[in-house]
Design a protein around this motif. Structure first.
Motif, mmCIF file in Angstrom:
data_model
loop_
_atom_site.group_PDB
_atom_site.id
_atom_site.type_symbol
_atom_site.label_atom_id
_atom_site.label_comp_id
_atom_site.label_asym_id
_atom_site.label_seq_id
_atom_site.Cartn_x
_atom_site.Cartn_y
_atom_site.Cartn_z
ATOM 1 N N PRO A 199 1.229 -0.889 0.008
ATOM 2 C CA PRO A 199 -0.164 0.165 0.055
ATOM 3 C C PRO A 199 0.741 1.065 -0.107
ATOM 4 O O PRO A 199 0.554 1.974 -0.657
ATOM 5 C CB PRO A 199 -0.898 0.246 1.500
ATOM 6 N N GLN A 200 2.643 0.902 1.162
ATOM 7 C CA GLN A 200 2.758 2.278 0.992
ATOM 8 C C GLN A 200 3.360 2.449 -0.805
ATOM 9 O O GLN A 200 3.918 4.003 -0.833
ATOM 10 C CB GLN A 200 3.850 2.151 2.245
ATOM 11 N N LEU A 202 2.606 1.862 -3.966
ATOM 12 C CA LEU A 202 1.388 2.531 -4.419
ATOM 13 C C LEU A 202 0.772 4.346 -3.828
ATOM 14 O O LEU A 202 1.133 4.636 -4.647
ATOM 15 C CB LEU A 202 -0.200 1.944 -4.415
ATOM 16 N N ALA A 203 0.872 4.507 -2.331
ATOM 17 C CA ALA A 203 0.924 5.795 -1.752
ATOM 18 C C ALA A 203 2.019 6.677 -2.526
ATOM 19 O O ALA A 203 1.733 7.733 -2.762
ATOM 20 C CB ALA A 203 1.660 5.476 -0.602
ATOM 21 N N TYR A 236 2.192 -9.008 2.069
ATOM 22 C CA TYR A 236 2.425 -8.820 0.909
ATOM 23 C C TYR A 236 2.903 -10.141 0.338
ATOM 24 O O TYR A 236 4.530 -9.700 -0.489
ATOM 25 C CB TYR A 236 3.170 -7.321 0.254
ATOM 26 N N LYS A 240 1.504 -10.762 -4.629
ATOM 27 C CA LYS A 240 0.334 -9.214 -4.446
ATOM 28 C C LYS A 240 1.776 -8.157 -5.069
ATOM 29 O O LYS A 240 0.949 -6.899 -5.399
ATOM 30 C CB LYS A 240 0.065 -8.391 -3.303
ATOM 31 N N ALA A 244 1.170 -5.503 -7.996
ATOM 32 C CA ALA A 244 1.027 -3.918 -7.580
ATOM 33 C C ALA A 244 1.875 -3.687 -8.738
ATOM 34 O O ALA A 244 1.802 -2.195 -9.102
ATOM 35 C CB ALA A 244 1.783 -3.706 -6.160
#
Ligand code: SAH
Length: 352
Positions: A199-200, A202-203, A236, A240, A244
């Motif tokens: 998630p980070q 992608l952020a 992850y 995954k 990503a």
């Protein structure tokens, strides 16, 4: 009254601070240029401010470089700095000269959130996240110690810690690295290395700092990655992480770097190389092979050079851009995965 820490403020906030003192806005630029261009370590050095103004600044604000506890120099010119923080925690940065480049490897956490079994920093556990001023101050302090005319050209967040576990503070520090009123480095000269917090990642790609990203892959199966990078891979797993990477439209001419540390007999067979080719299919990337740097008591061994070259050639034949990282500073425990405040006594002993 508590003094304002100037290095902890955004540039906007420095302007507001200057306004509070009743000064004209250009004073903010003047002060910032002393800090980021001329690497002033205190207000006394800001000689184009009047004595009275310097005293006022000193009364209301704080500007300090980090405390250098030790500075060790390797036979290959690499230097390791051990810094003491205000709360007594210790972190390390490594300065790596290489022809035209002067690369600085900095820390983002005291200790590390993750538990990779091959990395010395992981053995410390997480002490705490660094503040953005402690991150940028590693650069300012070292830059201030260099001879006039010598400049850090590249910054890599590959020292102690997992930078994406501390993304807000890391982002603030990077803004100061790439802003023209900060250090003015091109974002292409700043690299974040992550063990793979999806998630980070992608952020970061959607955020304000378009820096390079290196992902520490190190294994081509979940079974092995669960063993050597347990915490991150359980959160992850490979599918995954790779999906990503595959899903995100990279800016033109950018590539993701996959770092792959080679451990003898563990992940260095040609079957591993074949799986690496499959895993990275469809991702604009390059592979950086890293020779394993052992530390006292480490559980793995380095892959012999000839096997490393076979591995590299396999990837090159599959048209993957593949480099082998030169290992630097091994004699002072400054190489990848050898940074730890715990190692300090040992590394001093080895150079004495
Ligand atoms: N947490 C981040 C950044 C710190 S580690 C990350 O995982 O990327 C920086 C790089 O050093 C990573 O690619 C990691 O896999 C590698 N590394 C860790 N320990 C090492 C060791 N003992 N020898 C060689 N490389 C190591």
């Amino acid at each position: 009254m508590k003094k304002t820490k100037l290095l902890a403020l955004s540039f906007q906030k420095v302007e507001e601070f200057v306004a509070l003192l009743g000064w004209k806005p250009y004073r903010a630029k003047q002060i910032l240029s002393w800090i980021y261009e001329r690497h002033a370590a205190c207000f006394e050095e800001m000689t184009d401010l009047s004595k009275a103004d310097r005293l006022l600044l000193d009364a209301r604000a704080e500007l300090r470089h980090l405390e250098v506890i030790t500075r060790l120099r390797s036979v290959d010119g690499t230097e390791k700095f051990l810094f003491g923080l205000e709360d007594g925690r210790q972190i390390e940065s490594v300065l790596i000269p290489d022809e035209e480049r002067l690369t600085l490897c900095i820390s983002s956490q005291a200790g590390c959130t993750l538990d990779c079994t091959f990395c010395l920093t992981a053995q410390e556990g997480l002490k705490r996240n660094l503040k953005s001023d402690e991150i940028i101050n590693q650069v300012l302090t070292i830059q201030g110690l260099l001879p006039v005319g010598k400049r850090v050209t590249n910054i890599v967040l590959m020292g102690m810690g997992e930078p994406l576990a501390n993304l807000p503070q890391v982002t603030e520090a990077i803004i100061k690295m790439i802003s023209p009123i900060g250090l003015g480095l091109s974002p292409r000269r700043v690299t974040i290395s992550t063990a793979g917090l999806v998630p980070q990642i992608l952020a970061l790609w959607q955020g304000p700092v378009p820096v390079n990203l290196s992902i520490s892959l190190n294994a081509t199966t979940n079974a092995l990655r669960d063993q050597i990078m347990p915490k991150v891979n359980r959160l992850y797993p490979l599918e995954k992480l790779m999906s990503a990477c595959r899903s995100f439209p990279l800016p033109a001419r950018r590539r993701i770097t996959f770092e792959y540390v080679l451990f003898s007999g563990i992940n260095d067979s040609l079957e591993d190389a074949g799986r690496l080719v499959q895993l990275t299919k469809g991702i604009r990337c390059k592979i950086n092979l890293i020779p394993y740097n052992p530390y006292p008591g480490s559980p793995y061994r380095r892959t012999p050079d000839d096997q490393m070259i076979l591995f590299q050639n396999f990837l090159l034949k599959a048209r993957l851009i593949t480099t082998i990282r030169k290992s630097r500073g091994g004699d002072i425990l400054a190489a990848c995965g050898q940074l730890s405040s715990l190692s300090h006594d040992q590394s001093c002993a080895s150079t004495n």
